[in-house]
Motif scaffolding. Structure first.
Motif: not given
Length: 402
Positions: A10-12, A18-21, A38-42, A64-65
């Protein structure tokens, strides 16, 4: 020190903004949506299917969402009018307007100011007008309706009077020719840039300072002259407050509603640093609507259909030094300190949390899926629309609710 690998992750990730998908969840189970990803996008599931609309949401579920949203962005749950404001100082709002364009009926860029140049009127802020973005919003916002009708997003820039002296105001209000010159300039601006109308924010500025009859004259003349050119006027109006209950009430609504396209009701900013608390208590929001269009009043349904109930996407961080408004970035930095669930304020129907960080003590009120959904349901119940201040201040998954 964090005790688990998940908390370290979480901290990283938060430090990297939140650069990762990651991949979307494959099932609707609670265990899936609470995994440390960590979720991103559709995504394949919306916030209801993931059981995220909770009275006391878990902080980790928010982290996360919050950047994920349901893949069918054309799906609408709310059947009233939805207006979204966009400001030049919040670039994410431009992205949100395009991403969820089909959910909006009206987009209002906060671009324009009416200024005086000598004895003439001029429109400032035109350098912020982004024709390419407007084209994208309109293209992405097209919705095929019944009987082969095509609904498109309307664009109503907000306009305010800027740096007007008392003399300037007095001249404008007392001279019909001055008002005609002003309206002609506004009409020319709308036609030049392809706007569908304007949102005028003047009532809060002048109400209580001048006679209502003069203010009616200013607004009605502008509305009628715009209408002659197939343009429309939306009026920003203040909510009822204890210290100034009659700035805009039923008598004002009776006089204006047949001529005004819609009323953007500012049902937010209930609390402040001087009086900390909920951003917009649900009972107060209801009272604000019923104050200008009470149950059983003449033409109640028609009046309420023109009310766009204000919905804030920002929050407030109260500290011993005062604090102030916060948007999503500041909120996410604070909510990551919450170990479990956010607190539910039963009276005001909002969520908040209290934490202590290296910067001191914080009491944070900020919208959640739950609090927004309760206000959308209220709007549906009252038969009013919604105006969002502002796009880009909130979390992306909020738009699954609309």
């Amino acid at each position: 020190m964090r005790s688990t690998k998940a908390h370290i992750i979480y901290c990283i990730l938060l430090g990297c903004q939140y650069a990762l998908c990651t991949l979307s969840p494959n099932t609707k189970t609670k265990s899936k949506h609470r995994e440390s990803k960590f979720l991103r996008g559709p995504q394949d599931n919306d916030v209801f299917e993931l059981d995220l609309v909770s009275t006391e949401p878990f902080a980790k579920d928010i982290l996360i969402h919050h950047e994920a949203y349901y893949k069918d962005t054309a799906k609408r749950r709310f059947n009233g009018t939805i207006l979204g404001y966009v400001t030049p100082w919040n670039s994410h709002g431009y992205d949100v307007a395009k991403m969820f364009a089909k959910k909006f009926d009206i987009i209002s860029p906060v671009w324009l100011q009416i200024v005086k140049q000598g004895d003439d009127y001029a429109v400032a802020g035109t350098h912020d007008i982004d024709a390419g973005w407007l084209m994208d919003v309109r293209r992405k916002g097209k919705v095929q309706q019944q009987q082969h009708q095509l609904r498109t997003v309307k664009v109503f820039p907000r306009v305010i009077f800027d740096h007007f002296t008392d003399r300037d105001i007095k001249l404008l209000l007392s001279d019909a020719k001055e008002r005609t010159n002003l309206n002609e300039m506004l009409i020319q601006t709308c036609k030049q840039h392809g706007f569908d109308g304007l949102i005028l924010e003047v009532w809060s500025q002048l109400a209580g300072r001048i006679d209502d009859k003069i203010l009616f004259t200013l607004v009605l003349q502008m509305a009628k002259e715009l209408q002659k050119q197939q343009l429309r006027l939306i009026l920003v109006v203040p909510p009822k407050r204890k210290d100034m209950p009659n700035l805009f009430g039923e008598k004002h609504m009776d006089k204006l509603y047949k001529h005004i396209y819609a009323f953007s009701l500012m049902t937010y900013d209930y609390s402040s640093v001087q009086r900390p608390g909920a951003n917009a208590p649900l009972y107060w929001v209801r009272n604000a609507v019923e104050h200008i269009a009470p149950v059983g009043c003449h033409d109640m349904e028609a009046k309420r259909a023109k009310i766009l109930m204000g919905l804030n996407m920002y929050g407030n961080d109260y500290t011993p030094d005062g604090g102030g408004p916060i948007t999503y970035g500041q909120y996410l930095e604070l909510v990551r300190h919450v170990k479990k669930q956010l607190t539910h304020d039963e009276r005001d129907v909002e969520n908040f949390f209290e934490i202590k960080t290296e910067t001191g003590r914080h009491i944070v009120f900020y919208p959640t899926l739950y609090s927004i959904n309760e206000r959308i349901q209220l709007a549906q119940q009252l038969g009013v629309g919604i105006s969002i201040w502002e796009l880009g201040q909130g979390l992306d998954y909020f738009y699954d609710l609309f």
